[in-house]
Design an enzyme around this catalytic site. Structure first.
Site, mmCIF file in Angstrom:
data_model
loop_
_atom_site.group_PDB
_atom_site.id
_atom_site.type_symbol
_atom_site.label_atom_id
_atom_site.label_comp_id
_atom_site.label_asym_id
_atom_site.label_seq_id
_atom_site.Cartn_x
_atom_site.Cartn_y
_atom_site.Cartn_z
ATOM 1 N N GLY A 111 15.748 -31.160 -8.244
ATOM 2 C CA GLY A 111 16.066 -29.790 -8.653
ATOM 3 C C GLY A 111 16.522 -28.951 -7.476
ATOM 4 N N SER A 185 10.855 -17.996 -7.836
ATOM 5 C CA SER A 185 11.366 -19.340 -7.596
ATOM 6 C C SER A 185 12.160 -19.374 -6.300
ATOM 7 C CB SER A 185 12.262 -19.776 -8.763
ATOM 8 O OG SER A 185 13.094 -20.845 -8.357
ATOM 9 N N GLN A 187 13.869 -21.826 -5.361
ATOM 10 C CA GLN A 187 15.165 -22.478 -5.617
ATOM 11 C C GLN A 187 16.191 -21.440 -6.050
ATOM 12 O OE1 GLN A 187 14.355 -25.694 -8.340
ATOM 13 N NE2 GLN A 187 13.442 -26.954 -6.751
ATOM 14 N N ASP A 335 3.421 -26.792 -6.815
ATOM 15 C CA ASP A 335 3.553 -28.252 -6.847
ATOM 16 C C ASP A 335 2.201 -28.964 -6.727
ATOM 17 O OD1 ASP A 335 6.267 -27.988 -7.126
ATOM 18 O OD2 ASP A 335 6.714 -28.285 -5.004
ATOM 19 N N LYS A 362 9.230 -28.723 -14.699
ATOM 20 C CA LYS A 362 9.352 -29.478 -13.436
ATOM 21 C C LYS A 362 9.889 -30.883 -13.772
ATOM 22 C CE LYS A 362 8.021 -26.251 -10.646
ATOM 23 N NZ LYS A 362 8.984 -25.677 -9.701
ATOM 24 N N ARG A 366 4.577 -30.861 -16.722
ATOM 25 C CA ARG A 366 3.339 -31.245 -16.023
ATOM 26 C C ARG A 366 2.081 -30.733 -16.712
ATOM 27 N NH1 ARG A 366 5.680 -30.680 -9.825
ATOM 28 N NH2 ARG A 366 6.654 -32.748 -9.820
ATOM 29 N N ARG A 408 4.623 -36.467 -8.663
ATOM 30 C CA ARG A 408 3.312 -35.824 -8.463
ATOM 31 C C ARG A 408 2.301 -36.264 -9.524
ATOM 32 N NH1 ARG A 408 4.666 -33.136 -4.025
ATOM 33 N NH2 ARG A 408 6.608 -31.976 -4.044
HETATM 34 C C1 S3P Z 1 11.178 -25.870 -4.083
HETATM 35 C C2 S3P Z 1 10.704 -24.833 -4.834
HETATM 36 C C3 S3P Z 1 9.781 -24.984 -5.965
HETATM 37 C C4 S3P Z 1 9.114 -26.353 -5.968
HETATM 38 C C5 S3P Z 1 10.063 -27.460 -5.676
HETATM 39 C C6 S3P Z 1 10.735 -27.253 -4.330
HETATM 40 C C7 S3P Z 1 12.135 -25.587 -2.995
HETATM 41 O O1 S3P Z 1 10.489 -24.826 -7.158
HETATM 42 O O2 S3P Z 1 8.484 -26.576 -7.218
HETATM 43 O O3 S3P Z 1 9.367 -28.702 -5.640
HETATM 44 O O4 S3P Z 1 12.318 -26.450 -2.134
HETATM 45 O O5 S3P Z 1 12.713 -24.503 -3.000
HETATM 46 P P1 S3P Z 1 10.770 -23.348 -7.735
HETATM 47 O O6 S3P Z 1 11.299 -22.580 -6.627
HETATM 48 O O7 S3P Z 1 11.769 -23.494 -8.836
HETATM 49 O O8 S3P Z 1 9.443 -22.882 -8.238
#
Ligand code: S3P
Length: 450
Positions: A111, A185, A187, A335, A362, A366, A408
Site C-alpha cells: 500500500g 494516514s 500514506q 500496525d 489493511k 485484520r 502481520r
Molecule cells: C505506512 C503507514 C500506515 C501503515 C503502513 C505503512 C507508511 O498506513 O499501516 O503499514 O509507511 O506510511 P496508513 O498511513 O494508511 O495508516
C-alpha cells in the site's frame, strides 16, 4: 536452543509453519536486532531517487514491500545498486525527471508503494503510468489519495469509480492545496506532500490525529522546504524545493520488534533485548499501550541517528492487565494491533481496542481475521465494528490457522502459538517475508527449552 519447536513445510507453493509447544521449559532469551523500518526504507528509496546526487542507505529492509518500491523506481530510470549489499546506493535522477515506464508498475502487496508513488506520478507532466499490485492491493481503497490528487489537478482513472488499482495516471502540472484529511494516514499525507513537492505553490495537509512523520523528517533532511505545526496537526511543503541526496541510516522497525516484545511478555521467565529499534514518538504507541497494561519494558541506550531516535528495548515476562486502547493512540500503533490482541489474551480482565476501523482495509481485514483465527485457538475475542474486545483467559489450544496472505497475521499467530497447547499449523506463513524475511529463523534462535 536444544530442540526445535518449529518446522516449515512447502505445501502447494505456500509455506506451512508448524509450531509445537513443549509441555514445559520454553523461554525466550537473548539479544537480537530486527530488520530495518519498512516505512523509512520506502521513503529512503523514493526520496533518494528524486533527489540530486547520491543517497547511501544503510539498514534497508529487504522485505518484499520495499523491493516493490525499488523495482518501480528502477522502471522509471532510477539507478539503485545491488539491494543485497550492506550499503545501497541510489543515484538520484532529480525531481521532475522520472521517466515514463514501458510496462505496468507492480507495487506487489505494498500500500505504501502505490499510495506514495501516486503523488509522484501524478505530478510529472507529459508522462503516462499504470500502477497495480496483487489481489490484496487491488482490493484496497485508493480514493483517499486519488481525490485529493484530483483536487490538485491530477488525472487518474481506475476501477470502481477510480478507487481501486489498476490505476492509470496522466501526469500533469499540479497546484498546491490545503487538504483536511478525514483519516489519520501517513500514506495519504506523504502522497500529497510528494505531489506538493512538484506542484505550484504551497501544499498543506491537516490530519485528525498525528500519523507517522518519517516523510516530514526525511524530506527536511533532504533539503525540502517543509514545516510542521504539532498544535494544528498540519504540515506544509513548498512546491519546487530541490532534494539533495544524503546518507540515510534506517533503524530497526518497532512494528517488527513488537512481536518479540509481546512474545517475551507472555512466555514465562523470558527476557529479550531488542537492539537499535526506532522509537520515533509517532510510532511508540505500542510501548504506551503495553505499559498501560503493566508491561516491563525499559528503554536503554537512547541515541538519535540521521534524524530518527533509536534505543534498545529490554523486556521481561510479566502479568499484564486489560486496558482500553483507542483515540489518538491508534494511528501510533496501527500496525501493532494484531500482536496487541495476542497480548490481551494473556492479560487479566478485559481489553477493548476501539477507533481502529482502518484495520479493516489493511493487507487483510485484520479485525475479522484476528478475531476468527484467535477464536479458533480458544481465545475469547469479539469483533467490534471498530476493533476488538478480548477477555484475557490464556489457555490457547493449537489448531490450524490461515494467515490470509497478511504478514502481520502470520507473525502474530506464530507468537500466540508459543503459548498454545500442542501443535499449531499456520498456512501461508511465507507472508512474513513482506516485512520480516528472517522472522522464523530469529524465533528459532531465541527459543530455549530447559
Ligand atoms: C505506512 C503507514 C500506515 C501503515 C503502513 C505503512 C507508511 O498506513 O499501516 O503499514 O509507511 O506510511 P496508513 O498511513 O494508511 O495508516
Amino acid at each position: 536452543m536444544s530442540d526445535s519447536i518449529i518446522t516449515i513445510k512447502s505445501v502447494a507453493s505456500q509455506q506451512q509453519l508448524v509450531i509445537e509447544r513443549p509441555n514445559q521449559g520454553l523461554t525466550l532469551q537473548g539479544n537480537l536486532t530486527v530488520p530495518g523500518d519498512k516505512s523509512i526504507s520506502h521513503r529512503a528509496l523514493m526520496f533518494g531517487a528524486i533527489a540530486q546526487g547520491e543517497t547511501r542507505i544503510q539498514g534497508l529492509l529487504l522485505g518484499e514491500d520495499p523491493l516493490s518500491t525499488a523495482h518501480c523506481l528502477r522502471a522509471m530510470g532510477a539507478e539503485i545498486s545491488d539491494l543485497n549489499s550492506q550499503e545501497v546506493v541510489v543515484e538520484g535522477i532529480g525531481l521532475g525527471n522520472i521517466q515514463e515506464p514501458t510496462a505496468v508498475l507492480d507495487a506487489g502487496n505494498s500500500g505504501t508503494t502505490v499510495r506514495l508513488m501516486l503523488g509522484l506520478l501524478a505530478s510529472h507532466p507529459d508522462r503516462f503510468f499504470v500502477i497495480s499490485g496483487d489481489d490484496s492491493l487491488r482490493s484496497r481503497p485508493m480514493s483517499r489519495v486519488v481525490l485529493p490528487l484530483m483536487q490538485m489537478g491530477a488525472e487518474i482513472w481506475g476501477r470502481q469509480n477510480n478507487s481501486r488499482a489498476p490505476l492509470a495516471v496522466q501526469g500533469k502540472t499540479l497546484k498546491g492545496i490545503e487538504y483536511c484529511s478525514p483519516i489519520a494516514s501517513a500514506q495519504v499525507k506523504s502522497c500529497i506532500l510528494l505531489a506538493g513537492l512538484n506542484a505550484e505553490g504551497n501544499t498543506t495537509v491537516i490530519e485528525p490525529a498525528i500519523s507517522r512523520d518519517h516523510s516530514e523528517r526525511m524530506l527536511k533532511a533532504f533539503g525540502a522546504k517543509i514545516s510542521t505545526d504539532a498544535e494544528t496537526k498540519s504540515v506544509t511543503i513548498q512546491g519546487g524545493s530541490t532534494l539533495t541526496g544524503r546518507d540515510v541510516f534506517i533503524p530497526g522497525d518497532i512494528s517488527s520488534a513488537a512481536f518479540w516484545l509481546v512474545a517475551a511478555i507472555i512466555v514465562p521467565d523470558s527476557e529479550l533485548v531488542i537492539e537499535n529499534v526506532g522509537i520515533n514518538p509517532t510510532r511508540t504507541g505500542i510501548l504506551e499501550a503495553l505499559n498501560r497494561m503493566d508491561a516491563e519494558i525499559s528503554i536503554e541506550n537512547r541515541q538519535v541517528i540521521a534524524g530518527e531516535p533509536i534505543a534498545n528495548l529490554r523486556v521481561r515476562s510479566c502479568q499484564l492487565k486489560g486496558a482500553e486502547i483507542g483515540g489518538q493512540l491508534i494511528p501510533r500503533l496501527i500496525d501493532e494491533i494484531p500482536i496487541l490482541a495476542v497480548a490481551a489474551i494473556f492479560a487479566q480482565g478485559k481489553t477493548v481496542i476501539k477507533d481502529a476501523e482502518e484495520l479493516r482495509v489493511k493487507e487483510s481485514d485484520r479485525i475479522a481475521v484476528m478475531a476468527s483465527q484467535l477464536s479458533k485457538m480458544g481465545a475469547n475475542v469479539t469483533e467490534r465494528p471498530d476493533g476488538l474486545e478480548i477477555i484475557g483467559k490464556g489457555n490457547l489450544i493449537g489448531t490450524e490457522i490461515e494467515a490470509y496472505n497478511d504478514h502481520r497475521v502470520a507473525m502474530s499467530c506464530a507468537i500466540a502459538a508459543l503459548m498454545a497447547k500442542g501443535k499449531t499449523t499456520i498456512n501461508g506463513a511465507q507472508a512474513a517475508s513482506i516485512s520480516y524475511p528472517d522472522f522464523f529463523e530469529t524465533l528459532e534462535q531465541i527459543c530455549q527449552i530447559n
